[in-house]
Design a protein around this motif. Structure first.
Motif, PDB file in Angstrom:
ATOM      1  N   GLY A  61      -0.504   0.933   6.276  1.00 19.13           N
ATOM      2  CA  GLY A  61      -0.822   2.341   6.505  1.00 19.13           C
ATOM      3  C   GLY A  61      -1.753   2.453   7.683  1.00 19.13           C
ATOM      4  N   GLY A  62      -1.797   3.647   8.258  1.00 19.93           N
ATOM      5  CA  GLY A  62      -2.590   3.852   9.467  1.00 19.93           C
ATOM      6  C   GLY A  62      -4.081   3.762   9.201  1.00 19.93           C
ATOM      7  N   SER A  70      -6.162   5.687   6.294  1.00 18.53           N
ATOM      8  CA  SER A  70      -5.229   6.153   5.272  1.00 18.53           C
ATOM      9  C   SER A  70      -5.717   5.837   3.861  1.00 18.53           C
ATOM     10  N   LYS A  91      -6.674   2.531   2.720  1.00 19.05           N
ATOM     11  CA  LYS A  91      -6.358   1.178   2.235  1.00 19.05           C
ATOM     12  C   LYS A  91      -7.592   0.449   1.699  1.00 19.05           C
ATOM     13  N   HIS A 102      -2.313  -4.229   9.023  1.00 17.48           N
ATOM     14  CA  HIS A 102      -1.742  -3.298   9.991  1.00 17.48           C
ATOM     15  C   HIS A 102      -0.443  -3.849  10.541  1.00 17.48           C
ATOM     16  N   VAL A 143       3.103   1.775   1.076  1.00 16.29           N
ATOM     17  CA  VAL A 143       2.730   2.395   2.348  1.00 16.29           C
ATOM     18  C   VAL A 143       1.797   3.563   2.061  1.00 16.29           C
ATOM     19  N   GLU A 175      -0.560   6.829   3.217  1.00 11.92           N
ATOM     20  CA  GLU A 175      -0.687   7.842   4.267  1.00 11.92           C
ATOM     21  C   GLU A 175      -1.569   8.964   3.755  1.00 11.92           C
ATOM     22  N   GLY A 176      -2.620   9.268   4.484  1.00 10.66           N
ATOM     23  CA  GLY A 176      -3.516  10.363   4.096  1.00 10.66           C
ATOM     24  C   GLY A 176      -4.062  10.239   2.691  1.00 10.66           C
ATOM     25  N   ARG A 213       2.842   6.789   0.280  1.00 11.81           N
ATOM     26  CA  ARG A 213       3.961   7.439   0.950  1.00 11.81           C
ATOM     27  C   ARG A 213       5.261   6.809   0.504  1.00 11.81           C
ATOM     28  N   LEU A 269       9.144   3.263   9.215  1.00  8.90           N
ATOM     29  CA  LEU A 269       8.071   2.435   8.656  1.00  8.90           C
ATOM     30  C   LEU A 269       8.306   0.952   8.915  1.00  8.90           C
TER      31      LEU A 269
END
Ligand code: ATP
Ligand code: MG
Lengths: 265, 271
Positions: B40-41, B44, B46, B198, B212, B214-215, B219, B234
């Motif tokens: 995840g970005g 996010s 993690k 990453h 995954v 996200e925010g 996700r 992804l």
């Protein structure tokens, strides 16, 4: 989040208020005037008047009062202790009430009240300054106010720069300490159990990496500053020039009048 | 052991101007013996998620279960020992004068005798391939060696689940491969590994399952094949290439890792 925004340290609180917009020099002088004034105030009514004025300023600053309460709480403990001390040991005036072997004299109570109110108001005024002034402007302001001393080789710029850097790194160190504490806790370190010696020993795994990290950071920062041409205060210009305007003068006058009101009461 | 999160929310600095909702109702489990990849970005959630696996951070709401029981009911020390958590840049928390002593810290905290401490320290250093550095001062190691020393420091607790938060960040490709080798080896020995990363290629290579983020929410979740072929956005580059080739050559299958992709492509060309 912007670095140095002071997450969790309760210092600068960004908001759009008339107090935030003032010239930092006006605010520093105002606090200085308040500090001097508070030492001249000599009646509970006077302190309450100054307190009421500060409350109004808090309102104007748009900083949530809870921010100040958080800052005042640790100070309140110290203040309570000193005040108790005064009550217990000052033996002047008539006895107001007695508790066990102690007797509270009227003079002791008066002194205790004055001391407590004075310290709390001083801290509140200082907190109002740091809450409404970004650290950078604060140190710019201090440098400027100290600059007449440069003639006597007083390192005004260096002192202001040191202050800025220290302020800038408080949140960073705070964050780093938090991370290291978590990392050691994951390895079974326990900071809450055992006697005093055990607890102090438990801090070693936190303090060693924290210190090493701070020195590394200091080196890196010094290198970064030098590689970008930093060479002290000589001939240095500013990105943001300070400007002292009408409203700053007005604010300063008000700040001087607040304790004067308190003294007269 | 099996760890599951049920509808976990986490809010940092609640009630202040800096309030941040980092997890928004995450439900996820770590199965016994698996390698679970978490990608995840930046920001996010993690790391926040990882710190919930041994309750170093407590959920603002929701529950963490260990083998079906509420983890809050377990002793803190017990939970931290069974779920070893290695933070991002763990080398920053090295503090002892020598590698050996630093790695011995956790087993000592567990109250083990000197022989057991020594045995575990040596074993952990061996797994990470740094037995020869045991007596070196921690400050006199390279970054990659420090990283491995720090991981050994957690492994010495013999956790049933090892959580690695971006263990390969900032390492050279060679050290990365070696560290992935360590993950595989731990899995073979029956330790579950949660690998936060990453790098899609590296998680594709070692993970049994992927999550995954996200925010602050999950996700997508599933085997790498399901996740990557379910949503190519992804997927790592190798998988995207394989997916393009598959359009004209359905026989390619759905390879996930670099090696698999290479093998499938060779088979395609050769046969
Ligand atoms: N101690 C903290 N206080 C306040 N907010 C935090 C704190 N730690 C993380 N956050 C915020 O929570 C969110 C999730 O952070 P987290 O560290 O879990 O993300 P991440 O996925 O690990 O990111 P990265 O890939 O950069 O490590 C971010 O928005 C972050 O700013
Ligand atoms: Mg992270």
């Amino acid at each position: 989040m912007a670095p140095g925004a002071g997450r969790g340290t309760g210092q600068f609180y960004p908001a759009d208020s008339p107090l935030h917009a003032l010239d930092p020099r006006a605010k520093i002088l105002a606090v200085a005037a308040l500090v001097v004034g508070l030492f001249l105030v000599d009646s509970v009514a006077g302190f309450l008047a100054v307190g009421a004025a500060l409350l109004c300023l808090v309102q104007v600053s748009r900083v949530p009062p809870s921010t100040f309460l958080r800052l005042l709480r640790p100070v309140a403990v110290i203040v309570a202790f000193t005040a108790l001390f005064q009550v217990a040991f000052v033996r002047e005036g008539e006895v107001v009430f007695g508790l066990w072997v102690f007797q509270a004299h009227s003079e002791g109570l008066r002194l205790a009240a004055h001391l407590a109110l004075r310290i709390l108001l001083l801290v509140a005024a200082a907190a109002l300054l740091t809450a409404t002034t970004p650290p950078l402007s604060l140190s710019d302001g201090i440098e400027d106010l100290l600059s007449p001393l440069k003639r006597f080789r007083f390192p005004a710029h260096e002192i202001a720069m040191m202050m800025t850097i220290a302020l800038r790194f408080i949140p960073t160190l705070h964050e780093e300490a938090r991370k290291i504490i978590m990392a050691q806790a994951a390895r079974g370190a326990d900071f809450t159990e055992g006697g005093l010696i055990q607890r102090v020993r438990a801090l070693v795994p936190v303090l060693v990496p924290l210190t090493v990290g701070a020195f590394r950071r200091a080196d890196e920062l010094a290198e970064a500053m030098e590689s970008r041409g930093y060479r002290g205060g000589e001939g240095r210009t500013r990105y943001r020039e300070l400007s002292f305007r009408g409203r700053d003068a007005t604010a300063l006058c008000i700040a001087v009048l607040i304790p004067v009101g308190g003294i007269l009461l | 052991m099996r760890i599951s999160l049920e509808d976990v929310w986490h809010v940092y600095s609640p009630g202040t101007a800096f309030e941040t909702v980092a997890l928004r109702g995450v439900s996820l489990s770590v199965e016994p013996g698996e390698v679970l990849g978490i990608v995840g970005g930046t920001g996010s959630g993690k790391s926040t998620l990882a710190a919930h696996l041994n309750l170093l951070l407590r959920p603002t709401s929701g529950r963490v279960l260990v083998d079906g029981r509420d983890a809050l009911a377990l002793r803190k020390s017990e939970l931290r020992r069974r779920v070893g958590l290695v933070f991002q840049f763990p080398e920053q928390a090295l503090f002892a004068p020598s590698v050996e002593e630093d790695v011995a810290f956790a087993p000592r905290q567990m109250g083990l005798g000197p022989e057991a401490v020594e045995e575990r320290t040596a074993a952990a250093l061996g797994v990470l391939g740094i037995a020869h550095l045991a007596r070196r001062p921690t400050r006199a190691l390279s970054g990659g060696e420090q990283r491995r020393a720090a991981i050994a420091g957690t492994l010495a607790m013999r956790p049933q689940v090892l959580v690695l938060d971006e263990p390969t960040a900032g390492l050279d490709p060679f050290s990365r491969r070696e560290l992935l080798g360590v993950v595989r080896r731990l899995r073979e020995e029956g330790t579950s590994v949660v690998l936060v990363s990453h790098d899609l290629d590296e998680v594709a290579e070692v993970s049994d399952r992927l999550c995954v983020m996200e925010g602050g929410a999950v996700r997508a979740e599933g085997t790498p094949e399901e996740v990557f072929y379910g949503e190519l956005a992804l997927a790592p580059t190798t998988v995207r290439v394989a997916a393009r080739v598959r359009e004209s050559a359905p026989g390619l299958g759905r390879p996930v890792s670099y090696d698999e992709t290479l093998r499938s492509l060779r088979a395609l060309i050769g046969g």
